[in-house]
Write a protein that holds these residues in place. Structure first.
Motif: not given
Length: 191
Positions: A28-33
């Motif tokens: 997940s991009l939000s998780c990575f961010a």
């Protein structure tokens, strides 16, 4: 009397045995961010200057790079490491970048004025995508984390180099190889 049941024992498989190219490899991009912003804050609380922060990010990136080298060389290349300079750079631009970011790096260029220097160019670096740099840290480039990964992969593959991240055409990773690497590569070409 009680009876004993013997069942077939299944060999245990670990996550390391599974192919990188199979299955859902997306994060997940939000998780990575969120995770990456926490990493930057963690490093920021342990240093005093922007260069120290970038060095700390590069050190942590190098730890990731050491682990990903073995994983990718074994899984994707069958344990065979590259021996030519251009081939190892193409391996990083394609295979390493795809496994980390889901796509290849945008460009690979050779410096006109220095045979030891190459540039890996990424127009929109994922690690800088959600970072807003305060005015007092204007030169901060969080892509130093990725530079650490690339440097570790190169060194582990037998191509010692110094990799730094710069703001140019998006994010540019400057790869400066040791003199011995270029000399060895020339010998291979002459054969």
């Amino acid at each position: 009397m009680s009876s004993i049941t013997i069942s077939a024992i299944r060999p245990r498989t670990s996550i390391l045995d599974k192919s990188l190219s199979k299955g859902k490899g997306e994060v997940s991009l939000s998780c990575f961010a969120l995770l990456f912003s926490e990493l930057v804050q963690y490093c920021q609380n342990r240093v005093y200057t922007v260069p120290e922060l970038q060095n700390k990010l590069a050190e942590i990136g190098a730890e990731v790079g050491h682990r990903i080298t073995d994983l990718l060389v074994v899984r994707e290349k069958g344990g065979k490491r590259e021996i030519k300079l251009l081939n190892v750079l193409l391996f990083i631009k394609s295979t390493v970048w795809k496994s980390l970011f889901g796509r290849e790096a945008d460009k690979l260029e050779h410096a006109n004025d220095d045979e030891r220097t190459y540039y890996i160019i990424e127009k929109e670096s994922l690690v800088n995508k959600f970072v807003s740099v305060p005015k007092d840290k204007g030169s901060l480039n969080c892509a130093s984390f990725v530079a650490g990964i690339v440097e570790a992969v190169l060194c582990d593959c037998g191509f010692p180099a110094k990799v730094t991240a710069h703001w140019h055409k998006g994010t540019t990773y400057m790869v400066k190889f040791d003199d011995a690497v270029v000399a060895r590569d020339k010998q291979l070409e002459d054969r």
